[in-house]
Design a protein around this motif. Structure first.
Motif, PDB file in Angstrom:
ATOM      1  N   LYS A 220      42.160  89.770  77.161  1.00  0.00           N
ATOM      2  CA  LYS A 220      42.180  91.072  77.832  1.00  0.00           C
ATOM      3  C   LYS A 220      41.653  91.015  79.260  1.00  0.00           C
ATOM      4  CE  LYS A 220      37.683  92.653  76.021  1.00  0.00           C
ATOM      5  NZ  LYS A 220      37.209  91.329  75.653  1.00  0.00           N
ATOM      6  N   ASP A 221      40.940  89.946  79.581  1.00  0.00           N
ATOM      7  CA  ASP A 221      40.395  89.792  80.936  1.00  0.00           C
ATOM      8  C   ASP A 221      41.298  88.988  81.860  1.00  0.00           C
ATOM      9  OD1 ASP A 221      38.008  91.210  80.308  1.00  0.00           O
ATOM     10  OD2 ASP A 221      37.228  89.415  79.310  1.00  0.00           O
ATOM     11  N   GLY A 222      42.438  88.541  81.354  1.00  0.00           N
ATOM     12  CA  GLY A 222      43.382  87.819  82.196  1.00  0.00           C
ATOM     13  C   GLY A 222      43.601  86.382  81.770  1.00  0.00           C
ATOM     14  N   ILE A 223      43.971  85.535  82.740  1.00  0.00           N
ATOM     15  CA  ILE A 223      44.270  84.127  82.486  1.00  0.00           C
ATOM     16  C   ILE A 223      43.112  83.273  82.985  1.00  0.00           C
ATOM     17  CG2 ILE A 223      45.850  82.217  82.966  1.00  0.00           C
ATOM     18  CD1 ILE A 223      48.025  84.279  83.531  1.00  0.00           C
ATOM     19  N   HIS A 224      42.618  82.402  82.104  1.00  0.00           N
ATOM     20  CA  HIS A 224      41.520  81.505  82.449  1.00  0.00           C
ATOM     21  C   HIS A 224      42.002  80.068  82.279  1.00  0.00           C
ATOM     22  CE1 HIS A 224      39.193  85.213  81.752  1.00  0.00           C
ATOM     23  NE2 HIS A 224      39.898  85.290  80.631  1.00  0.00           N
ATOM     24  N   SER A 225      41.682  79.230  83.243  1.00  0.00           N
ATOM     25  CA  SER A 225      42.148  77.847  83.213  1.00  0.00           C
ATOM     26  C   SER A 225      40.969  76.887  83.262  1.00  0.00           C
ATOM     27  CB  SER A 225      43.079  77.582  84.400  1.00  0.00           C
ATOM     28  OG  SER A 225      43.499  76.237  84.415  1.00  0.00           O
ATOM     29  N   ASP A 226      41.031  75.853  82.429  1.00  0.00           N
ATOM     30  CA  ASP A 226      40.025  74.800  82.407  1.00  0.00           C
ATOM     31  C   ASP A 226      40.764  73.469  82.256  1.00  0.00           C
ATOM     32  OD1 ASP A 226      37.639  73.371  82.234  1.00  0.00           O
ATOM     33  OD2 ASP A 226      36.680  74.846  80.916  1.00  0.00           O
ATOM     34  N   TYR A 227      40.034  72.371  82.378  1.00  0.00           N
ATOM     35  CA  TYR A 227      40.682  71.060  82.301  1.00  0.00           C
ATOM     36  C   TYR A 227      39.883  70.087  81.452  1.00  0.00           C
ATOM     37  CZ  TYR A 227      44.093  72.244  85.889  1.00  0.00           C
ATOM     38  OH  TYR A 227      45.116  72.830  86.582  1.00  0.00           O
ATOM     39  N   PHE A 228      40.622  69.277  80.707  1.00  0.00           N
ATOM     40  CA  PHE A 228      40.070  68.100  80.067  1.00  0.00           C
ATOM     41  C   PHE A 228      40.219  66.953  81.072  1.00  0.00           C
ATOM     42  CE2 PHE A 228      40.765  64.405  77.123  1.00  0.00           C
ATOM     43  CZ  PHE A 228      39.467  64.385  76.605  1.00  0.00           C
ATOM     44  N   GLU A 229      39.841  65.754  80.706  1.00  0.00           N
ATOM     45  CA  GLU A 229      39.939  64.607  81.612  1.00  0.00           C
ATOM     46  C   GLU A 229      41.391  64.341  81.989  1.00  0.00           C
ATOM     47  OE1 GLU A 229      38.199  61.451  79.461  1.00  0.00           O
ATOM     48  OE2 GLU A 229      36.248  62.422  79.265  1.00  0.00           O
ATOM     49  N   LYS A 230      41.645  64.165  83.270  1.00  0.00           N
ATOM     50  CA  LYS A 230      43.008  63.928  83.742  1.00  0.00           C
ATOM     51  C   LYS A 230      43.394  62.458  83.593  1.00  0.00           C
ATOM     52  CE  LYS A 230      43.419  67.827  86.905  1.00  0.00           C
ATOM     53  NZ  LYS A 230      43.868  68.291  88.235  1.00  0.00           N
ATOM     54  N   ASP A 231      44.694  62.225  83.503  1.00  0.00           N
ATOM     55  CA  ASP A 231      45.239  60.877  83.386  1.00  0.00           C
ATOM     56  C   ASP A 231      46.481  60.798  84.268  1.00  0.00           C
ATOM     57  OD1 ASP A 231      45.774  58.292  82.584  1.00  0.00           O
ATOM     58  OD2 ASP A 231      45.527  58.695  80.445  1.00  0.00           O
ATOM     59  N   GLU A 232      47.134  59.655  84.270  1.00  0.00           N
ATOM     60  CA  GLU A 232      48.349  59.480  85.067  1.00  0.00           C
ATOM     61  C   GLU A 232      49.484  60.297  84.465  1.00  0.00           C
ATOM     62  OE1 GLU A 232      51.127  55.845  86.850  1.00  0.00           O
ATOM     63  OE2 GLU A 232      49.749  55.479  85.185  1.00  0.00           O
ATOM     64  N   LYS A 233      50.133  61.091  85.294  1.00  0.00           N
ATOM     65  CA  LYS A 233      51.223  61.936  84.815  1.00  0.00           C
ATOM     66  C   LYS A 233      52.415  61.080  84.413  1.00  0.00           C
ATOM     67  CE  LYS A 233      53.733  66.127  86.092  1.00  0.00           C
ATOM     68  NZ  LYS A 233      53.932  67.142  87.147  1.00  0.00           N
ATOM     69  N   LYS A 234      52.958  61.353  83.216  1.00  0.00           N
ATOM     70  CA  LYS A 234      54.095  60.590  82.697  1.00  0.00           C
ATOM     71  C   LYS A 234      55.024  61.532  81.924  1.00  0.00           C
ATOM     72  CE  LYS A 234      53.372  56.375  84.122  1.00  0.00           C
ATOM     73  NZ  LYS A 234      54.373  55.657  84.945  1.00  0.00           N
ATOM     74  N   HIS A 235      55.695  62.405  82.643  1.00  0.00           N
ATOM     75  CA  HIS A 235      56.601  63.333  81.984  1.00  0.00           C
ATOM     76  C   HIS A 235      57.833  62.600  81.463  1.00  0.00           C
ATOM     77  CE1 HIS A 235      58.351  67.133  80.936  1.00  0.00           C
ATOM     78  NE2 HIS A 235      59.425  66.881  81.646  1.00  0.00           N
ATOM     79  N   CYS A 236      58.289  62.962  80.276  1.00  0.00           N
ATOM     80  CA  CYS A 236      59.423  62.301  79.625  1.00  0.00           C
ATOM     81  C   CYS A 236      60.707  62.516  80.420  1.00  0.00           C
ATOM     82  CB  CYS A 236      59.588  62.847  78.212  1.00  0.00           C
ATOM     83  SG  CYS A 236      61.099  62.303  77.379  1.00  0.00           S
TER      84      CYS A 236
END
Length: 453
Positions: A220-236
């Motif tokens: 109800k308060d909107g969109i909240h964003s957080d992150y886990f540990e990032k890695d090298e992007k490898k989209h299929c």
């Protein structure tokens, strides 16, 4: 492959989930389901089969809620049974958790064994339940922390939408193997889905990708964003080759433009004299158009498609796939007779479809059939959500191109180069998973490779 969707709104979301799932039907045809939160309880309705077959007006009377998730299933882990359909709904610590998942975990069995040793019971045979069980286990009052601890344990591909109380939650693996997008309408409604089609059809304004390792909470308060540990992007990259809808734009690459450019590049890499360019519809059509335009050879419709058939590659058995090809595509004799044909398709995985089509096209009078494939040879299994579990089932893993040509009955056979396919993305950096082509896995699938042996 599967398709997921989640919607947070001030109004009832059940029919929008239904329409959104319909636009994702190409991603899975074995089962479909919807779960909503009605302000008090979570209501789940799912069954085997297509979206249109599983839901009606009576379903929508039951599925009343302003926040919900949906799923269309294509099985990679676990068999094709109702108990493996999604979303999954569980009760733990006086809370309800519902979750839908696209992808495949490479270490789910070891985690499952560990949880079972601790006394946990499982109701399905799918890796998705491991994700749900870990989130419930780690929940101590902070759902984002529970998700982070879960992401620290699970390895592989996962794009997830989840319901927790009145919240819609989404998270994507650190490599971003599988797609996930988020959109917001002017009235504040938020839609998260595997592709952009549901967001555009239902109606959102700003659309962006959920980033790899990102955790999104909508309440109800909107969109909240957080992150886990990032890695090298490898989209299929196989998403663009085959799975994604033609109108999908995922992680900066549009499927239609990519496929068309692949056809143009392949025309230059593997030219051949012929009378007509024919596509294997639908995913091969933009590539065939690109090949025809670049080569100057006319494009024609030589295979009539039954629009009421599903996708043949994702049928569970070889017998079903072969029968589905016959029902789905029928050669047009008046176009093919006496002609030298260039047949353009997106890929050759098992070789069943290509062999069947070429045989029937020649029976219909085609003088020659030259096969052109707008992806490199698929030589290695995908452990991140595509049903190619062993190299024994992959024709390119066991035969040379010339041997493949003979087996499928083509007069010539050529594949686009890896460089050509990557150039077709127009991306300056290579941020794609190409493991099915070159065997380089971003997340080592030791557990699943051992199972295969």
């Amino acid at each position: 492959m599967c398709g997921v969707i989640g919607i947070y709104s001030q109004n009832d979301v059940s029919k929008k989930l239904f329409y959104g799932l319909n636009s994702l039907q190409h991603r899975g045809q074995e089962a479909s389901g919807i779960c909503v939160f009605n302000g008090k309880d979570m209501i789940l309705d799912k069954d085997m089969g297509l979206v249109y077959d599983n839901f009606d007006e009576e379903s929508f009377l039951k599925l009343k809620g302003n926040v919900g998730i949906g799923h269309v299933r294509y099985a990679t882990a676990g068999g094709s049974y109702k108990y493996n359909s999604q979303p999954l709904l569980a009760f733990s610590k006086n809370r309800e958790f519902a979750l839908a998942h696209n992808g495949n975990l490479v270490n789910h069995q070891s985690i499952r064994d560990e949880l079972e040793d601790e006394g946990m019971l499982f109701q399905t045979a799918i890796d998705t339940e491991v994700i749900l069980s870990l989130v419930a286990k780690y929940y101590k009052g902070d759902i984002v922390e529970a998700v982070k601890k879960t992401m620290a344990r699970i390895k592989g591909a996962y794009s997830v939408v989840m319901l927790f109380e009145d919240k819609l939650i989404a998270f994507r693996d650190p490599n971003g193997f599988r797609p996930l997008l988020i959109g917001r309408a002017k009235n504040g409604e938020v839609i998260i889905a595997s592709e952009n089609a549901p967001l555009e059809i239902i109606g959102t304004d700003a659309i962006r990708n959920v980033e790899p390792s990102e955790i999104i909470v909508v309440d109800k308060d909107g969109i909240h964003s957080d992150y886990f540990e990032k890695d090298e992007k490898k989209h299929c990259i196989f998403e663009y080759v085959y799975f994604a809808r033609t109108d999908a734009t995922l992680d900066g690459v549009n499927s239609y433009n990519f496929r068309r450019r692949c056809g143009e590049i392949l025309s230059r890499e593997a030219p051949i004299e012929a009378d007509l360019v024919i596509a294997v519809p639908d995913s091969g059509t933009p590539a065939a158009m690109g090949y025809a335009q670049e080569s100057g050879i006319p494009f024609a419709e030589g295979l009539v498609k039954n629009r009421y058939m599903g996708r043949t590659f994702i049928k569970p058995t070889a017998e079903e796939r072969e029968l589905s090809v016959k029902l789905k595509l029928n050669p047009l004799e008046t176009v093919l007779k006496g002609k030298k044909i260039i047949l353009v398709d997106d890929s050759i995985v098992r070789g069943t479809t290509s062999k069947n089509l070429i045989k029937r096209m020649k029976k219909a009078g085609a003088k020659e059939v030259h096969m052109r494939i707008v992806s490199p040879p698929v030589k290695f299994p995908c452990y991140y959500g595509i049903d190619t579990p062993s190299r024994q089932k992959l024709i390119a893993a066991n035969y040379s191109v010339e041997e493949m040509r003979k087996k499928i009955g083509a007069d010539s056979l050529a594949f686009i180069s890896m460089e050509g396919m990557l150039n077709a993305t127009l991306m300056k950096e290579n941020k794609f998973c190409e493991a099915c082509f070159n065997g380089t896995y971003a997340v080592e699938p030791k557990e699943l490779v051992q199972d295969e042996k």
